[in-house]
Design a protein around this motif. Structure first.
Motif: not given
Lengths: 112, 115
Positions: A90, A94-95, A98-106, B33, B35, B41-43, B45, B48, B95, B100-101
């Motif tokens: 996966l 993110s930026s 920090g902040g929300e982390q968005y995942f791809g489909p893998g 977090y 998910y 498949e992917g996660l 969100f 948080m 954090l 981060y992350n």
């Protein structure tokens, strides 16, 4: 707005081979993290790229390496594949602060 | 190192029932977090949480962070078949340390909702 994209979707390799997986981050994101998810487990952090450099790394051997390009896309390379490397890989973006982390489909990697 | 334990490991409920999933940490929780993942498949969100006592809701899903108990809970009200999947909690132990992350995940809770 495209989210995180990964290619290929599925991949079958033989033990000892090398593989390259690709990831494009969500628009506006500059940080890419890679995770390995074995069947029935939660994802495990491999490493993170920011400003084209590896910023953080998890407990993975040097066979796992990566790269980030000026457009923030990233590659994950795995050398000398082992059966145990079979997993869902996966990518998350993110930026940098920090902040929300968005995942791809893998990418589903099967090593035979 | 920090570890996250999720309970239950799996859950089967009848459509319309409420349910709660717990995530307990071995260390202080920062940046928790939630998910959702469909099999293979992917996660996706969900939410948080960053502060002790914080509670967030989205549609029929509510998550809370109990800093003292080092625990977070995810509650689904009036479950629907569309809620089925794997729910994963992830924590960011660095954090507030500039890292981060770099998320650590629990093993997940597998939810099935029967019509």
């Amino acid at each position: 707005d495209a989210g995180v994209t990964q290619s290929p979707t599925h991949l079958i390799k033989t033990r000892g081979q090398q593989v390259t997986l690709r990831c494009s981050p969500k628009s506006g994101h500059d940080t890419v993290s890679w995770y390995q998810q074995a069947l029935g487990q939660g994802p495990q952090f491999i490493f993170q790229y920011y400003e084209e450099e590896e910023r953080q790394r998890g407990n993975f051997p040097d066979r796992f390496s990566g790269h980030q390009f000026p457009n923030y896309s990233s590659e994950l390379n795995v050398n000398a594949l082992l059966l145990g490397d079979s997993a869902l890989y996966l990518c998350a973006s993110s930026s940098g602060d920090g902040g929300e982390q968005y995942f791809g489909p893998g990418t589903r990697l099967t090593v035979t | 190192s920090q570890e996250l334990e999720q309970s239950p490991q799996s859950l089967i409920v009848q459509e319309g029932k409420n349910l709660t999933i717990n995530c307990t940490s071995s260390k202080t929780l920062y940046g928790l977090y939630w998910y959702k993942q469909k099999y293979g498949e992917g996660l996706i969100f969900l939410m948080m949480l960053q502060k002790g006592g914080e509670e967030k809701s989205h549609k029929k899903i509510t998550a809370k962070l109990d800093e003292k108990k080092q625990q977070s809970s995810l509650h689904i009200t009036a479950s629907q078949p569309s809620h089925a999947g794997i729910y994963l909690c992830g924590a960011d132990p660095y954090l507030f340390s500039g890292g981060y992350n770099k998320l650590i995940f629990g093993a997940g809770t597998r939810l099935a909702v029967h019509p």
